[in-house]
Design an enzyme around this catalytic site. Structure first.
Site, mmCIF file in Angstrom:
data_model
loop_
_atom_site.group_PDB
_atom_site.id
_atom_site.type_symbol
_atom_site.label_atom_id
_atom_site.label_comp_id
_atom_site.label_asym_id
_atom_site.label_seq_id
_atom_site.Cartn_x
_atom_site.Cartn_y
_atom_site.Cartn_z
ATOM 1 N N ASP A 91 0.844 -1.097 -0.052
ATOM 2 C CA ASP A 91 -0.044 0.028 -0.230
ATOM 3 C C ASP A 91 0.980 1.116 0.205
ATOM 4 O O ASP A 91 2.073 1.274 0.254
ATOM 5 C CB ASP A 91 -0.994 -0.156 1.324
ATOM 6 C CG ASP A 91 -0.423 0.143 2.559
ATOM 7 O OD1 ASP A 91 0.767 -0.356 2.752
ATOM 8 O OD2 ASP A 91 -0.524 1.156 3.219
ATOM 9 N N GLU A 156 0.197 -0.525 5.768
ATOM 10 C CA GLU A 156 1.049 -0.026 6.596
ATOM 11 C C GLU A 156 0.805 1.541 6.617
ATOM 12 O O GLU A 156 1.151 2.026 7.919
ATOM 13 C CB GLU A 156 2.409 0.046 6.029
ATOM 14 C CG GLU A 156 3.702 0.041 6.925
ATOM 15 C CD GLU A 156 4.126 1.349 6.913
ATOM 16 O OE1 GLU A 156 4.924 1.794 8.249
ATOM 17 O OE2 GLU A 156 3.835 2.260 6.108
HETATM 18 ZN ZN LIG Z 1 6.773 2.470 4.110
#
Ligand SMILES: [Zn+2]
Length: 453
Positions: A91, A156
């Protein structure tokens, strides 16, 4: 020499690395359905499954508690060989100011020898780095010298902790002797760097109240204590005249033993204006990575435009502390709360809300994996390895450390300062992908040789 032929092998794979990164960057994998449709994350996850499957890992996807999907891969190595877990995330941050991009956000574009696009470095560049290392080993050596596991996270940048929840639940699946967290970068292009510490965090909101409601400052100002002035005095107590953070009970004289951060470069990196001083009685590296630092993140006060002649009944500030290893987030937060409470002036009512807490992290400080990595990085970059701290926290690293206390955890990657991760015009230097991939391939070989039983 085997090293030279591996260098040539990795170099020959850089065209594929460019193609791989072009595909990955084309997916708008922001893990927030308010920003991009979830199918963009699904496309990126599928790509990772496909690509690492092709280099010989058995692949699976795993749903996490925050609704994102982790990609997992595994390739068993020779009997008795150690296990290495490779971490990255697919992501990305949103474009953040699309009009400020000089090239299309979701199109990998080459300019002045760098590759531009959202995620080119953070962290898709690291995905491609892992992939290139494994591809090189497979093509050159016919397989991997040790067991290799991959965990590629899908949320994340959201900080929603999907993988953090998953790690303890699937500890056996993820267990490894060494963990390479590829989500940081070198101190500068060409300077191989392990990030050995991450700062912890403690934040509170403090509210001082004097009155049941606002009163006219002309009629009552003077004998009435102004809560905003009280708050400013309280906040002032968090630093001394030199700019050192001074919280009762928090040590603040430590020094950094790794790479030096020249003050000139720090000034340039932070766009500090002429005449403004770099503060603190330690070096830049001491102040950044070895000592606590307090910041006032916000104050609730009336805006200047539209303000009226009144003493406000209350004032609130959010205070954030960044913490070096050597304390816990909780202990530092307790110290901050006690420090503030002890200094409330004029009998003002004081309310303190605990906002956030995170522990500092220390990676491997010595061991066979670190030894193998140091030699491999120096071989790949032809430059001595440096160690630095990092200001941001990566809570996952603490989860890894708690779940796998025996594992050596190392942070590295392609995200050097010029990458401008999280900002418009993110880019990666392809030589960093190439040399870090070479270092990783050499590391896996060397570590397997010294850590095998
Ligand atoms: Zn990162």
């Amino acid at each position: 020499m085997a090293t030279d032929s591996m260098r040539i092998m990795v170099a020959s794979l850089m065209g594929r690395a460019y193609d791989n990164l072009t595909e990955l960057v084309s997916y708008r994998s922001v893990a927030d359905p308010m920003v991009e449709p979830p199918k963009e994350c699904a496309k990126a996850a599928n790509w990772v499954v496909q690509a690492f499957g092709e280099v010989g890992l058995q692949m699976a996807t795993m749903p996490t508690s925050d609704g994102s999907t982790c990609v997992y891969g595994y390739a068993p190595g020779p009997a008795g060989s150690p296990t290495v877990l490779l971490y990255c995330h697919y992501d990305v941050q949103p474009p953040l100011g699309e009009d400020q991009w000089r090239t299309p956000v979701w199109e990998l574009s080459e300019r002045d020898g760098r590759w531009y696009g959202r995620g080119a470095a953070d962290c898709k560049g690291n995905i491609v780095m892992h992939l290139t290392a494994l591809r090189a080993l497979r093509k050159h050596d016919g397989g991997f010298p040790c067991s290799v596991k991959l965990i590629c996270e899908g949320s994340e940048e959201q900080g929603t902790g999907g993988l953090e929840d998953l790690v303890p639940l699937h500890a056996d699946l993820l267990r490894a002797d060494a963990i390479l967290v590829a989500d940081t970068g070198n101190f500068a292009v060409g300077v191989p760097t392990l990030t050995t510490t991450l700062r912890g965090l403690a934040a509170v909101d403090v509210t001082l109240t004097a009155l049941g409601g606002a009163v006219h400052s002309g009629m009552f100002g003077g004998p009435v204590p102004d809560p905003l002035v009280g708050l400013i005095r309280l906040l002032d107590s968090l630093h001394d005249d030199h700019g050192n953070t001074t919280v009762d009970g928090l040590e603040a004289g430590q020094s950094w033993s790794g790479v030096d951060y020249p003050a000139d470069r720090f000034r340039a990196d932070t766009q500090m204006l002429e005449g403004v001083e770099v503060v603190g009685s330690g070096s830049v590296a001491d102040m950044l990575w070895a000592r606590p630092s307090a910041t006032v993140l916000g104050i609730d006060v009336p805006d200047v435009i539209g303000s009226v002649a009144a003493i406000q009944p209350a004032a609130t500030a959010r205070v954030s502390l960044r913490l070096p290893p050597g304390t816990t987030g909780k202990r530092a937060q307790d110290a901050l709360v006690a420090h503030l409470r002890a200094r409330v002036p004029w009998g003002l009512r004081c309310e303190i809300t605990r906002v956030a807490v995170g522990d500092p992290f220390i990676g491997s400080l010595g061991g066979p994996a670190l030894d193998a990595m140091k030699v491999s990085m120096e071989e790949a970059f032809h430059h001595p390895m440096a160690t630095e701290g990092q200001g941001g926290s990566i809570p996952l690293c603490n989860v890894f450390a708690e779940t796998f206390p025996e594992a050596e955890i190392m942070l590295l990657g392609v995200e050097e300062p010029r990458c401008q991760i999280h900002a418009p015009n993110e880019s990666v230097d392809p030589s960093e992908i190439e040399h870090t991939a070479l270092a990783e391939a050499l590391f896996l070989r060397r570590y397997a040789a010294i850590a095998g039983v």
